[in-house]
Design a protein around this motif. Sequence first.
Motif, short mmCIF file in Angstrom:
data_model
loop_
_atom_site.label_atom_id
_atom_site.label_comp_id
_atom_site.label_asym_id
_atom_site.label_seq_id
_atom_site.Cartn_x
_atom_site.Cartn_y
_atom_site.Cartn_z
N LEU A 70 1.28 -1.57 -0.31
CA LEU A 70 -0.30 0.65 -0.23
C LEU A 70 0.83 1.06 -0.23
O LEU A 70 0.33 2.39 -0.31
N GLN A 71 1.88 1.32 0.58
CA GLN A 71 2.77 2.46 0.66
C GLN A 71 3.26 2.80 -0.88
O GLN A 71 3.08 4.02 -0.97
N ASP A 72 3.36 1.95 -1.80
CA ASP A 72 3.56 2.55 -3.17
C ASP A 72 2.62 2.61 -4.07
O ASP A 72 2.20 3.61 -4.20
N THR A 73 1.58 1.88 -3.81
CA THR A 73 0.44 2.76 -3.83
C THR A 73 -0.37 3.86 -4.12
O THR A 73 -0.42 4.29 -4.88
N LEU A 74 -0.32 4.44 -2.77
CA LEU A 74 -0.56 5.08 -1.73
C LEU A 74 0.45 6.63 -2.67
O LEU A 74 -0.10 7.68 -3.06
N ALA A 75 1.73 6.10 -2.59
CA ALA A 75 2.76 6.75 -3.42
C ALA A 75 2.47 7.23 -4.73
O ALA A 75 2.54 9.01 -4.90
N PHE A 76 2.00 6.83 -5.47
CA PHE A 76 1.74 7.13 -6.90
C PHE A 76 1.34 7.78 -6.70
O PHE A 76 1.09 8.49 -7.55
N VAL A 134 4.46 7.31 3.82
CA VAL A 134 3.20 8.49 3.34
C VAL A 134 3.85 9.85 3.50
O VAL A 134 3.91 10.61 3.22
N GLY A 135 3.78 10.23 5.19
CA GLY A 135 3.74 11.20 5.60
C GLY A 135 4.85 12.22 5.39
O GLY A 135 4.63 13.45 4.67
N ALA A 136 6.59 11.67 5.47
CA ALA A 136 7.71 12.23 4.73
C ALA A 136 7.47 12.57 2.99
O ALA A 136 7.95 13.81 2.50
N LEU A 137 6.30 11.98 2.12
CA LEU A 137 6.33 11.69 0.85
C LEU A 137 5.50 13.69 0.57
O LEU A 137 5.96 14.16 -0.33
N ALA A 138 4.40 13.19 1.17
CA ALA A 138 3.53 14.57 1.31
C ALA A 138 3.55 15.81 1.80
O ALA A 138 4.03 16.91 1.47
N LEU A 139 5.10 15.75 3.15
CA LEU A 139 5.34 16.88 3.22
C LEU A 139 6.63 17.25 2.13
O LEU A 139 6.64 18.46 2.24
N GLY A 140 7.15 16.36 1.60
CA GLY A 140 8.65 16.74 1.10
C GLY A 140 8.04 16.90 0.13
O GLY A 140 8.16 18.40 -1.02
N ALA A 141 6.76 16.99 -0.67
CA ALA A 141 6.01 17.05 -1.95
C ALA A 141 5.58 18.27 -2.11
O ALA A 141 5.16 19.28 -2.87
N HIS A 142 4.60 18.61 -0.81
CA HIS A 142 3.90 20.20 -1.04
C HIS A 142 5.13 21.04 -0.42
O HIS A 142 4.52 22.12 -0.92
N TRP A 143 6.29 21.03 0.19
CA TRP A 143 7.21 21.09 0.56
C TRP A 143 8.61 21.93 -1.24
O TRP A 143 8.87 22.80 -1.30
N GLY A 144 8.83 20.62 -1.24
CA GLY A 144 10.10 21.23 -2.70
C GLY A 144 9.19 20.40 -3.76
O GLY A 144 9.97 20.18 -4.65
N GLY A 145 8.22 19.87 -4.03
CA GLY A 145 8.11 19.38 -5.22
C GLY A 145 8.34 17.83 -5.34
O GLY A 145 8.91 17.56 -3.56
N LEU A 146 8.73 17.19 -6.20
CA LEU A 146 9.18 16.03 -6.30
C LEU A 146 10.43 15.99 -5.91
O LEU A 146 10.56 14.64 -5.09
N ILE A 147 11.31 16.96 -5.82
CA ILE A 147 12.85 16.16 -5.07
C ILE A 147 12.77 16.48 -3.96
O ILE A 147 13.31 15.96 -3.30
N GLY A 148 11.99 17.43 -3.15
CA GLY A 148 11.38 17.40 -1.92
C GLY A 148 11.25 16.35 -1.15
O GLY A 148 11.64 15.96 0.16
N LEU A 188 5.93 -2.84 13.54
CA LEU A 188 6.80 -1.48 13.05
C LEU A 188 6.60 -1.42 11.86
O LEU A 188 6.72 -0.24 11.22
N ALA A 189 6.01 -2.03 11.03
CA ALA A 189 6.09 -1.97 9.17
C ALA A 189 4.94 -0.84 9.21
O ALA A 189 5.22 -0.16 8.24
N LEU A 190 4.10 -1.16 9.82
CA LEU A 190 2.58 -0.18 10.25
C LEU A 190 2.96 1.38 10.35
O LEU A 190 3.06 2.43 9.86
N VAL A 191 4.18 1.66 11.43
CA VAL A 191 4.82 2.71 11.44
C VAL A 191 5.79 3.56 10.65
O VAL A 191 5.77 4.53 9.91
#
Length: 428
Positions: free
Chosen positions: A229-235, A378-392, A369-372
């Motif tokens: 689900l991590q990959d699914t949500l990321a894409f 996903v949280g890091a991906l969302a925050l990074g995309a919001h602040w710095g786009g794809l590279i962020g 541990l995996a759920l954490v």
Amino acid sequence: MTPPAPASPATAGLLRASLTLLAGGAAAQAMPLMLGPLLTRLYSPSEFGTFHVFAAVAANLAVVGCGRYEFALPLARSDGEAHALRRLALGILLIVTALCLPIGLIWAVQLDASWPLALPLAVASAGLLSLATLWATRQQRFKALAAGRMAQHTGTTLAQLLGGWLHWGVHGLIAGGVAAALTAVALLRLPLGQARSAELTAAPSWRDVARQHRHFPLLNTPHAFASALQDTLAFALIATTLGPAAAGFWGLAMRYLKAPATLIGGAVSQALYPKLAAAGEVPLGGAVSLEARQAVRRVMLILSALALPLVALLWALGAWLFEWFFGNAWHEAGLLAQALALYIGVHFVAAPLAVVTMAWNAQAWALRLALVGQVVFVGALALGAHWGGLIGAGWAVSLAMLAYFGYYFWALATWPITPTSTATKAAS
């Protein structure tokens, strides 16, 4: 000076098995990686992005296609029990495939596209491949496993190239993966019918093995589903917020950056799992032998030594290599590769270790541990995309997962050992 002690038979066997699988995996990965630049010139970043969204959804469903009972095959104590597990897994896969029919249809209607209709076939082929792989792993047919990996990876690329030349677009990318998976299943010789009577002598019923190995669907299934689900949500997140082309950049970068982990990690895990399982049954959440923990530590150290040069190479040359290899249209994927270098390094070490908690009967701990980890990723991906786009997003994921996997490695390296092992260690 005392000469070094010769390697134990178990260690030598693990090394031979790993090298056999590694050789087959290297051959399997070489052609797809070499032909990748042709694919990036036949398909656009947007087509790749759409395909990666489909593939992530299919993989998310396929990991639970057999109820994860296929991973109990190396633990089966008799051929009869193994055949009962195989029949159980096939029955569950049939049900999951049927449930995918309405999902694919609704998806196709919503998008006004035909490619989602391939979802049941993609899930079924991936589920069969997982079952066939674990069936061959139980029998330790490592040459067959190497041949299956060759057919899967190389066959996928060749079929996708054909689809690109025929201008099939997303349909060509999907068809290539399905065709290659079914070819690998045939090479691995997964029996689909009734076993011979001799193999079923005193065999337990599928109900008995379902109860005996119920911790696989109850604990490992949520774990595997959450990981996929991590990959699914990321894409999905990248495609909806940054566009299909950004999802294509992410997918290409992940495919190539994770190739070393797929190659080496797959070979090591397929050889390591039967060895840890043969070391004896571990009580639920209990201690393990000193030898088992030392084996895992050695694997981590070796993989870490291999990961460090990979991270350095990506930092130094990642952007240039991607643009030179795939074309000017994929320059942003190279910048993303630099940002993801730390994450790729720790993932390289972690990938083969997923089988450790299965063999150590610690799937409940691994699930928590995996759920954490999924939330952190996903949280890091969302925050990074919001602040710095794809590279962020890439840099945010790298930093967050470095901390997460650091704890995971420390936990495995310091796992409790049995009192007998402790006494043996003290005596030595």
